[in-house]
Design an enzyme around this catalytic site. Structure first.
Site, PDB file in Angstrom:
ATOM      1  CE  LYS A  44      -5.538 -36.013  29.304  1.00  0.00           C
ATOM      2  NZ  LYS A  44      -6.335 -37.209  29.217  1.00  0.00           N
TER       3      LYS A  44
HETATM    4  C1  LIG Z   1      -7.938 -30.340  31.013  1.00  0.00           C
HETATM    5  C2  LIG Z   1      -7.974 -31.723  31.352  1.00  0.00           C
HETATM    6  N1  LIG Z   1      -8.002 -31.577  32.683  1.00  0.00           N
HETATM    7  C3  LIG Z   1      -8.135 -32.833  33.140  1.00  0.00           C
HETATM    8  C4  LIG Z   1      -8.158 -34.197  32.426  1.00  0.00           C
HETATM    9  C5  LIG Z   1      -8.210 -35.540  32.899  1.00  0.00           C
HETATM   10  O1  LIG Z   1      -7.051 -36.258  32.965  1.00  0.00           O
HETATM   11  P1  LIG Z   1      -7.139 -37.705  32.677  1.00  0.00           P
HETATM   12  O2  LIG Z   1      -7.724 -37.949  31.492  1.00  0.00           O
HETATM   13  O3  LIG Z   1      -5.723 -38.191  32.886  1.00  0.00           O
HETATM   14  O4  LIG Z   1      -7.989 -38.499  33.794  1.00  0.00           O
HETATM   15  C6  LIG Z   1      -7.845 -34.106  30.987  1.00  0.00           C
HETATM   16  C7  LIG Z   1      -8.003 -35.020  29.911  1.00  0.00           C
HETATM   17  O5  LIG Z   1      -8.487 -35.086  29.047  1.00  0.00           O
HETATM   18  C8  LIG Z   1      -8.034 -32.648  30.421  1.00  0.00           C
HETATM   19  O6  LIG Z   1      -7.860 -32.406  29.003  1.00  0.00           O
END
Ligand SMILES: Cc1ncc(COP(=O)(O)O)c(C=O)c1O
Length: 452
Positions: A44
């Site tokens: 992120k």
């Molecule tokens: C630990 C974790 N895995 C997966 C995701 C999913 O990613 P995306 O928001 O880019 O779909 C997030 C997003 O908040 C996350 O914090």
């Protein structure tokens, strides 16, 4: 000299690591894009910085401003790091389902954290979507990030994650498997990869309790699919603009238990200490194994670091309480081993019914054994109470002995699970275990159901 001018310059260029054990059932080269190498320990950081830079560029974010976001932790971390370097304040709204570690980490990097209930509709004013929007409108010189619908989120992955994977695999990638939350990672990466090679297949990992899979397959936003779940980071009860369903070839759903079990396996079997959505991604990939062949290069993405889950998926008690630990439960001793040191809650025959009710309420229990000086002589449970109340409205002021049912059967610690199950019937809600030290413990119908 080779150094970064500030921490933000270390974002990206994460390693691609071959998985050798946890995916051995898969007949393909499986590579993990390990995003924990980012300074905030998650992918992120990439989109957080990109969203800030784009907001600065078009004037949505002004000098000294306050960044407001509803974030499950990782986006908050990325935003907080960038805010420190660039001189902004941060207020983050987080749902109470998220791990305490995640909240503490955000506070550690200077953010204000506001916790909201998980089990309310997105439109409810208490929901974390509503609270973050309201704060955005009320706080002067603030900018509400909205990672769900902010196009800079997916763009970060189009500009960075996609090209990195393409270059690291020398264009040989055939499949990309990734958890979907806001959709930024999957959509941005998929767009880049499909532009390079439209034959690359993109698989999204969803969770039970989320709307994505059904929506992708049928175009129906089915509210019946929405219910609380444990898996963190993936799945949604809304359709974020960042999920571009046209780029996704399919979804598979992974259970909370499987996600937790596989999160632990990745750490134990690969030495890669990553978070809960990585466990979902690996289990999902195993569910899809017939889609992969020997010459395929399958890339799976690990979003965040395991340290954020030490109180949860990496904690045996937390796992056991949810029935996620694969332990063999054979005897009464196994059934009570997690709570055998807690005292047995009981009532005396001469106490008033109101006392038993109070105790059941205080301890949140549905049944209670009743004793006199000779030992266990009766029991009270919710159905006994209900029937007695219907017969006599003043029952609360009567002694327990007037309404109690039969005493619970007593078994030895070595009693087998099958034997105990047979003793639990419609009429008999529990059994007592003789601890052979003068004390007893209770096994309820609920304990048996949890165990099996
Ligand atoms: C630990 C974790 N895995 C997966 C995701 C999913 O990613 P995306 O928001 O880019 O779909 C997030 C997003 O908040 C996350 O914090």
């Amino acid at each position: 000299m080779k150094y970064a001018k500030n921490i933000l310059e270390t974002i990206g260029n994460t390693p691609l690591v071959q998985l050798n054990t946890v995916t051995k059932e898969i007949d393909a080269l499986v590579l993990a894009k390990v995003e924990t190498f980012n300074p905030g320990n998650s992918i992120k950081d990439r989109m957080a910085l990109k969203m800030i830079e784009d907001a600065e560029a078009d004037g949505r974010l002004k000098p000294g401003g306050t960044i407001i976001e509803g974030t499950s932790g990782n986006t908050g971390m990325g935003l907080a790091l960038a805010a420190i370097i660039k001189g902004y304040k941060c207020i983050f709204v987080i749902s109470d389902k998220q791990s305490k570690e995640k909240m503490d980490i955000l506070r550690a990097v200077g953010a204000e954290v506001i916790v909201c209930p998980t089990n309310v509709e997105p439109s409810d004013p208490r929901s974390y979507y509503s609270v973050s929007k309201r704060l955005g409108a009320e706080t002067p010189n603030s900018w509400y990030v909205n990672q769900y619908d902010n196009p800079s989120n997916a763009l970060a992955h189009y500009e960075q994650t996609g090209p990195e994977i393409w270059e690291q695999t020398e264009g040989k990638i055939t499949h990309f498997v990734v958890g979907v939350g806001t959709g930024g990672t999957i959509s941005g990466t998929a767009k880049y990869l499909k532009e390079k090679n439209p034959n690359i297949k993109i698989w999204g990992i969803d969770t039970y309790g989320s709307v994505f899979k059904k929506y992708h397959e049928t175009g129906i936003f089915d509210e019946n699919e929405i219910y609380p779940y444990i898996t963190e980071g993936i799945g949604e009860d809304i359709l974020p603009k960042n999920v571009d369903f046209s780029l996704i070839d399919g979804f598979t759903k992974v259970t909370d238990k499987d996600a937790a079990v596989y999160t632990r396996k990745i750490a134990k079997e690969e030495g890669i200490f990553v978070g809960n959505s990585a466990g979902s991604a690996i289990k999902g990939m195993l569910q899809l194994k017939e889609h992969f062949t020997k010459d395929d290069v399958v890339v799976v993405l690990f979003h965040d670091h395991g340290s954020r889950y030490v109180g949860k998926m990496f904690n045996d008690d937390w796992m056991r309480e949810r029935g996620f630990l694969e332990e063999e439960i054979k005897t009464a001793a196994d059934l009570i081993k997690n709570h055998s040191d807690e005292p047995l809650v009981a009532a005396q025959t001469e106490e008033l019914v109101s006392h038993a009710i109070e105790r059941m309420r205080d301890y949140k229990i549905s049944q209670i054994p009743v004793k006199d000086i000779n030992g266990f002589v009766g029991s009270i449970d919710e159905s006994v109470l209900l029937h007695s109340f219907i017969a006599d409205k003043n029952i609360a002021d009567k002694p327990i002995k007037d309404i109690m049912g039969k005493p619970y059967p007593v078994v030895k610690k070595s009693a087998k699970l099958e034997e105990i199950s047979k003793l639990i019937t419609k009429e008999n809600q529990a059994v007592l275990v003789d601890l052979e030290n003068g004390n007893h413990h209770i096994i309820t119908k609920y304990d048996i159901i949890s165990a099996i």
